[in-house]
Design a protein around this motif. Structure first.
Motif, PDB file in Angstrom:
ATOM      1  N   LEU A  30      38.617  41.637  29.544  1.00 35.41           N
ATOM      2  CA  LEU A  30      39.032  40.413  28.855  1.00 35.41           C
ATOM      3  C   LEU A  30      38.100  40.150  27.678  1.00 35.41           C
ATOM      4  O   LEU A  30      36.888  40.362  27.777  1.00 35.41           O
ATOM      5  N   PRO A  31      38.644  39.690  26.551  1.00 33.64           N
ATOM      6  CA  PRO A  31      37.785  39.362  25.406  1.00 33.64           C
ATOM      7  C   PRO A  31      36.945  38.123  25.693  1.00 33.64           C
ATOM      8  O   PRO A  31      37.378  37.215  26.407  1.00 33.64           O
TER       9      PRO A  31
ATOM     10  N   GLN B  81      34.695  41.859  28.317  1.00 39.71           N
ATOM     11  CA  GLN B  81      34.023  41.827  29.607  1.00 39.71           C
ATOM     12  C   GLN B  81      34.968  42.352  30.673  1.00 39.71           C
ATOM     13  O   GLN B  81      36.106  41.891  30.796  1.00 39.71           O
ATOM     14  N   LYS B  82      34.509  43.338  31.427  1.00 42.85           N
ATOM     15  CA  LYS B  82      35.330  43.927  32.473  1.00 42.85           C
ATOM     16  C   LYS B  82      35.458  42.959  33.636  1.00 42.85           C
ATOM     17  O   LYS B  82      34.489  42.316  34.032  1.00 42.85           O
ATOM     18  N   LEU B  83      36.666  42.861  34.161  1.00 46.01           N
ATOM     19  CA  LEU B  83      36.901  41.968  35.299  1.00 46.01           C
ATOM     20  C   LEU B  83      36.251  42.542  36.548  1.00 46.01           C
ATOM     21  O   LEU B  83      36.447  43.720  36.885  1.00 46.01           O
ATOM     22  N   ALA B  84      35.466  41.719  37.221  1.00 49.36           N
ATOM     23  CA  ALA B  84      34.789  42.161  38.447  1.00 49.36           C
ATOM     24  C   ALA B  84      35.732  42.041  39.639  1.00 49.36           C
ATOM     25  O   ALA B  84      36.321  40.985  39.866  1.00 49.36           O
ATOM     26  N   ILE B  85      35.876  43.130  40.367  1.00 49.35           N
ATOM     27  CA  ILE B  85      36.709  43.145  41.565  1.00 49.35           C
ATOM     28  C   ILE B  85      35.799  43.113  42.792  1.00 49.35           C
ATOM     29  O   ILE B  85      34.959  44.007  42.988  1.00 49.35           O
ATOM     30  N   LYS B  86      35.944  42.091  43.619  1.00 53.06           N
ATOM     31  CA  LYS B  86      35.071  41.920  44.772  1.00 53.06           C
ATOM     32  C   LYS B  86      35.498  42.791  45.946  1.00 53.06           C
ATOM     33  O   LYS B  86      34.665  43.334  46.672  1.00 53.06           O
ATOM     34  N   ASN B  87      36.808  42.902  46.167  1.00 55.25           N
ATOM     35  CA  ASN B  87      37.336  43.689  47.287  1.00 55.25           C
ATOM     36  C   ASN B  87      38.499  44.544  46.791  1.00 55.25           C
ATOM     37  O   ASN B  87      39.183  44.188  45.831  1.00 55.25           O
ATOM     38  N   ARG B  88      38.708  45.675  47.490  1.00 59.40           N
ATOM     39  CA  ARG B  88      39.810  46.575  47.137  1.00 59.40           C
ATOM     40  C   ARG B  88      40.719  46.764  48.356  1.00 59.40           C
ATOM     41  O   ARG B  88      40.666  47.785  49.042  1.00 59.40           O
ATOM     42  N   PRO B  89      41.563  45.797  48.647  1.00 63.94           N
ATOM     43  CA  PRO B  89      42.443  45.939  49.812  1.00 63.94           C
ATOM     44  C   PRO B  89      43.523  46.994  49.576  1.00 63.94           C
ATOM     45  O   PRO B  89      44.085  47.096  48.487  1.00 63.94           O
TER      46      PRO B  89
ATOM     47  N   ALA C 299      47.249  38.799  30.072  1.00 61.25           N
ATOM     48  CA  ALA C 299      46.316  37.682  30.177  1.00 61.25           C
ATOM     49  C   ALA C 299      46.682  36.604  29.159  1.00 61.25           C
ATOM     50  O   ALA C 299      46.859  36.891  27.967  1.00 61.25           O
ATOM     51  N   GLU C 300      46.792  35.361  29.637  1.00 65.51           N
ATOM     52  CA  GLU C 300      47.050  34.226  28.762  1.00 65.51           C
ATOM     53  C   GLU C 300      46.063  33.113  29.078  1.00 65.51           C
ATOM     54  O   GLU C 300      45.667  32.941  30.239  1.00 65.51           O
ATOM     55  N   MET C 301      45.698  32.351  28.063  1.00 64.07           N
ATOM     56  CA  MET C 301      44.842  31.186  28.276  1.00 64.07           C
ATOM     57  C   MET C 301      45.706  29.977  28.618  1.00 64.07           C
ATOM     58  O   MET C 301      46.766  29.769  28.021  1.00 64.07           O
ATOM     59  N   CYS C 302      45.254  29.217  29.594  1.00 57.04           N
ATOM     60  CA  CYS C 302      46.013  28.037  30.009  1.00 57.04           C
ATOM     61  C   CYS C 302      45.057  26.964  30.523  1.00 57.04           C
ATOM     62  O   CYS C 302      43.842  27.191  30.620  1.00 57.04           O
ATOM     63  N   ARG C 303      45.618  25.821  30.842  1.00 59.91           N
ATOM     64  CA  ARG C 303      44.820  24.727  31.389  1.00 59.91           C
ATOM     65  C   ARG C 303      44.605  24.944  32.883  1.00 59.91           C
ATOM     66  O   ARG C 303      45.523  25.376  33.589  1.00 59.91           O
ATOM     67  N   PRO C 304      43.423  24.627  33.403  1.00 59.99           N
ATOM     68  CA  PRO C 304      43.202  24.763  34.850  1.00 59.99           C
ATOM     69  C   PRO C 304      43.881  23.645  35.616  1.00 59.99           C
ATOM     70  O   PRO C 304      44.320  22.645  35.035  1.00 59.99           O
ATOM     71  N   SER C 305      43.952  23.822  36.923  1.00 59.81           N
ATOM     72  CA  SER C 305      44.505  22.763  37.762  1.00 59.81           C
ATOM     73  C   SER C 305      43.469  21.659  37.938  1.00 59.81           C
ATOM     74  O   SER C 305      42.260  21.881  37.777  1.00 59.81           O
ATOM     75  N   LEU C 306      43.937  20.470  38.283  1.00 63.81           N
ATOM     76  CA  LEU C 306      43.018  19.361  38.506  1.00 63.81           C
ATOM     77  C   LEU C 306      42.149  19.598  39.736  1.00 63.81           C
ATOM     78  O   LEU C 306      40.990  19.174  39.785  1.00 63.81           O
ATOM     79  N   GLU C 307      42.716  20.294  40.738  1.00 63.10           N
ATOM     80  CA  GLU C 307      41.974  20.539  41.981  1.00 63.10           C
ATOM     81  C   GLU C 307      40.864  21.562  41.785  1.00 63.10           C
ATOM     82  O   GLU C 307      39.811  21.482  42.416  1.00 63.10           O
ATOM     83  N   ASN C 308      41.093  22.556  40.907  1.00 62.96           N
ATOM     84  CA  ASN C 308      40.112  23.621  40.691  1.00 62.96           C
ATOM     85  C   ASN C 308      39.901  23.813  39.188  1.00 62.96           C
ATOM     86  O   ASN C 308      40.422  24.766  38.588  1.00 62.96           O
ATOM     87  N   PRO C 309      39.125  22.940  38.573  1.00 62.26           N
ATOM     88  CA  PRO C 309      38.987  22.960  37.107  1.00 62.26           C
ATOM     89  C   PRO C 309      38.184  24.131  36.567  1.00 62.26           C
ATOM     90  O   PRO C 309      38.128  24.320  35.351  1.00 62.26           O
ATOM     91  N   THR C 310      37.554  24.915  37.452  1.00 59.34           N
ATOM     92  CA  THR C 310      36.760  26.076  36.982  1.00 59.34           C
ATOM     93  C   THR C 310      37.349  27.397  37.468  1.00 59.34           C
ATOM     94  O   THR C 310      36.677  28.418  37.414  1.00 59.34           O
ATOM     95  N   LYS C 311      38.591  27.372  37.935  1.00 64.04           N
ATOM     96  CA  LYS C 311      39.199  28.590  38.457  1.00 64.04           C
ATOM     97  C   LYS C 311      40.473  28.939  37.695  1.00 64.04           C
ATOM     98  O   LYS C 311      41.282  28.071  37.379  1.00 64.04           O
TER      99      LYS C 311
END
Length: 233
Positions: free
Chosen positions: A120-121, A140-148, A19-31
């Motif tokens: 993730l911290p 905080q544990k990462l939430a997994i929505k689906n398990r394909p 896991a690394e911290m980075c800048r979001p994309s302009l199209e999806n600033p919260t993802k």
């Protein structure tokens, strides 16, 4: 870094999630981002040579990327640290230790297992200086929505199809069909490669076979996660 190891037949892969911290994309600033990458080194099989990634590694990496992006395995907004400023990027590096076919099934299962026990911290940002602080005590544990889960079929001929093909099977087959199912047995997607034609009726048979196999894979995955949780306490 979180890791998982999966063996299917004689194929063994290891997935490490960094896991690394980075800048979001302009199209999806919260993802945030999830970036899978599959490596096939020459030590895992004489079929692969040293050098840049080959076609099989690239196609498997792209398949995993499309699967994760299009089927909401993870809510990418959960990877947001500070909207418009910082998000998490999860690098899922899959390394094949021993290759004997069926790379997709093993790779997908290893990525899923690694993400399922990823934590993730918590990160806070100083509003005055903009500096970030990571909390080692609060994770905080990462939430997994689906398990394909995927099941691969080798297409040898119109009359002969092979479940879980080995490397020698793949060299003889004229194509493959991958069936990906969600936890409830619904079809997530199918993917066909190679020159062999496959009828719709045959695809439906593959789906039925994959659905019968699904509980076994789910049970094996959950038992491994439970064992890991016990060993971690």
């Amino acid at each position: 870094m979180n890791t998982s190891q999966v063996s299917i037949g004689n194929t063994t892969v290891v997935c490490g999630v960094k896991a690394e911290m980075c800048r979001p994309s302009l199209e999806n600033p919260t993802k945030g981002f999830i970036v899978p990458n599959v490596e096939l080194y020459s030590c895992c099989s004489p079929n692969f040579k040293a050098g840049p990634p080959g076609e099989k590694a690239i196609s498997t990496s792209q398949f995993l990327s499309n699967l994760l992006d299009n089927n909401e395995v993870v809510n990418y907004e959960d990877l947001c640290i500070v909207p418009n400023k910082w998000v998490w990027c999860l690098y899922c590096d899959v390394v094949c230790l021993d290759f004997d076919g069926n790379l997709v099934d093993a790779s997908l299962l290893s990525v899923l297992a690694a993400l399922l026990h990823l934590s993730l911290p918590l990160v806070s940002m100083n509003p005055d200086t903009g500096s970030l602080t990571l909390s080692a005590q609060h994770i905080q544990k990462l939430a997994i929505k689906n398990r394909p889960v995927s099941t691969t079929f080798g297409i040898y001929s119109s009359e002969i199809q092979l479940l879980d093909p080995s490397a020698s099977d793949e060299s003889e087959c004229g194509g493959e069909v991958v069936v990906v199912l969600l936890e409830n047995g619904d079809v997530c997607c199918t993917n066909k490669t190679g020159r062999r034609q496959v009828s719709g009726e045959r695809i439906r048979q593959f789906i039925t076979t994959a659905q019968r196999r699904l509980p076994v894979l789910q049970r094996t995955l959950q038992e491994a996660l439970d064992q890991h949780a016990m060993n971690s306490t």
